[in-house]
Design a protein around this motif. Structure first.
Motif, PDB file in Angstrom:
ATOM      1  N   UNK A  15       4.022   0.982  -0.884  1.00 33.56           N
ATOM      2  CA  UNK A  15       4.062  -0.193  -0.525  1.00 33.56           C
ATOM      3  C   UNK A  15       3.820  -1.664  -0.102  1.00 33.56           C
ATOM      4  N   UNK A  16       1.939  -0.971  -1.270  1.00 33.77           N
ATOM      5  CA  UNK A  16       0.926  -2.433  -2.037  1.00 33.77           C
ATOM      6  C   UNK A  16       1.954  -3.749  -2.203  1.00 33.77           C
ATOM      7  N   UNK A  17       0.528  -4.515  -0.971  1.00 29.14           N
ATOM      8  CA  UNK A  17       0.933  -5.756  -1.424  1.00 29.14           C
ATOM      9  C   UNK A  17       2.310  -6.258  -0.009  1.00 29.14           C
ATOM     10  N   UNK A  18       2.710  -4.875   0.458  1.00 32.08           N
ATOM     11  CA  UNK A  18       2.943  -5.825   1.755  1.00 32.08           C
ATOM     12  C   UNK A  18       2.822  -4.946   2.666  1.00 32.08           C
ATOM     13  N   UNK A  19       2.294  -4.125   2.900  1.00 33.35           N
ATOM     14  CA  UNK A  19       1.152  -2.510   3.552  1.00 33.35           C
ATOM     15  C   UNK A  19       0.760  -3.120   4.516  1.00 33.35           C
ATOM     16  N   UNK A  20      -0.016  -3.825   5.198  1.00 37.36           N
ATOM     17  CA  UNK A  20      -1.502  -4.509   5.520  1.00 37.36           C
ATOM     18  C   UNK A  20      -1.898  -4.902   5.139  1.00 37.36           C
ATOM     19  N   UNK A  21      -2.118  -5.859   4.012  1.00 40.26           N
ATOM     20  CA  UNK A  21      -2.552  -6.329   2.973  1.00 40.26           C
ATOM     21  C   UNK A  21      -4.266  -6.829   3.019  1.00 40.26           C
ATOM     22  N   UNK A  22      -4.148  -7.415   4.542  1.00 47.12           N
ATOM     23  CA  UNK A  22      -6.200  -7.589   5.083  1.00 47.12           C
ATOM     24  C   UNK A  22      -6.912  -6.118   4.521  1.00 47.12           C
ATOM     25  N   UNK A  23      -6.008  -5.050   4.431  1.00 51.93           N
ATOM     26  CA  UNK A  23      -6.910  -3.654   4.379  1.00 51.93           C
ATOM     27  C   UNK A  23      -6.958  -3.675   2.983  1.00 51.93           C
ATOM     28  N   UNK A  24      -5.411  -3.065   2.378  1.00 57.63           N
ATOM     29  CA  UNK A  24      -4.968  -2.998   1.466  1.00 57.63           C
ATOM     30  C   UNK A  24      -5.282  -3.868  -0.090  1.00 57.63           C
ATOM     31  N   UNK A  25      -4.684  -5.381   0.323  1.00 52.93           N
ATOM     32  CA  UNK A  25      -4.645  -6.016  -0.325  1.00 52.93           C
ATOM     33  C   UNK A  25      -3.105  -6.993  -0.638  1.00 52.93           C
ATOM     34  N   UNK A  26      -3.424  -7.557  -1.776  1.00 51.89           N
ATOM     35  CA  UNK A  26      -1.727  -8.189  -1.601  1.00 51.89           C
ATOM     36  C   UNK A  26      -1.337  -7.617  -3.278  1.00 51.89           C
ATOM     37  N   UNK A  27      -2.307  -6.871  -4.226  1.00 54.15           N
ATOM     38  CA  UNK A  27      -1.997  -6.658  -5.123  1.00 54.15           C
ATOM     39  C   UNK A  27      -0.746  -4.962  -4.718  1.00 54.15           C
ATOM     40  N   UNK A  28       0.322  -5.099  -5.516  1.00 54.02           N
ATOM     41  CA  UNK A  28       1.724  -4.523  -5.873  1.00 54.02           C
ATOM     42  C   UNK A  28       0.781  -3.100  -6.225  1.00 54.02           C
TER      43      UNK A  28
END
Length: 145
Positions: A15-28
């Motif tokens: 779920x990268x890019x969708x889940x908490x992008x402020x923590x994990x970033x916008x990249x998938x």
């Protein structure tokens, strides 16, 4: 040609890019895979890139890496804080293990400050977003020559 570097990612990283992008970033996760492939290629290496939400899959892949990989990069995600079984599998490896995190667990909630994976890891790269994976691949390649 040397054996590939295994790059394994744990739960919710699909779920990268969708889940908490402020923590994990916008990249998938696909962006992460491409970045790892490019970094490995620049180092004359190849990768096997996998993600699962299931602990048993990760353990099976770690066991597979015993014979098939030159090094292992692992972002255990939540399993890093909970899985003694994953630690036990990692302890069977004789290849370099690089623990990788997009965020800096030490700067987050208290329960994230300890990972079982660190007990088996050769080193840890954390807090650099997608670049954490690239740096981890580079470190793994350097340790497995």
């Amino acid at each position: 040609m040397s054996k590939p570097i295994y790059v394994l990612s744990g739960p919710n990283l699909n779920l990268l890019g969708q889940r908490e992008p402020e923590i994990y970033g916008k990249e998938t996760l696909d962006d992460v895979r491409r970045a790892c492939e490019l970094r490995a290629q620049a180092l004359g290496r190849s990768i096997v890139f996998r993600q699962s939400n299931h602990e048993g899959d990760l353990i099976d892949w770690v066991q597979e890496a015993r014979e098939a990989a030159s090094a292992l990069v692992i972002n255990p995600a939540g399993y890093g804080h909970t899985s003694v079984a994953l630690l036990d599998a990692l302890k069977t490896l004789s290849i370099p293990i690089v623990e990788c995190h997009l965020s800096n667990p030490a700067a987050r909630e208290t329960f994230r400050r300890h990972t079982y994976v660190s007990l088996a890891a050769t080193g840890v790269v954390s807090g650099f977003g997608l670049a954490s994976y690239e740096l981890a691949v580079e470190a793994a390649a350097g340790k497995s020559r």
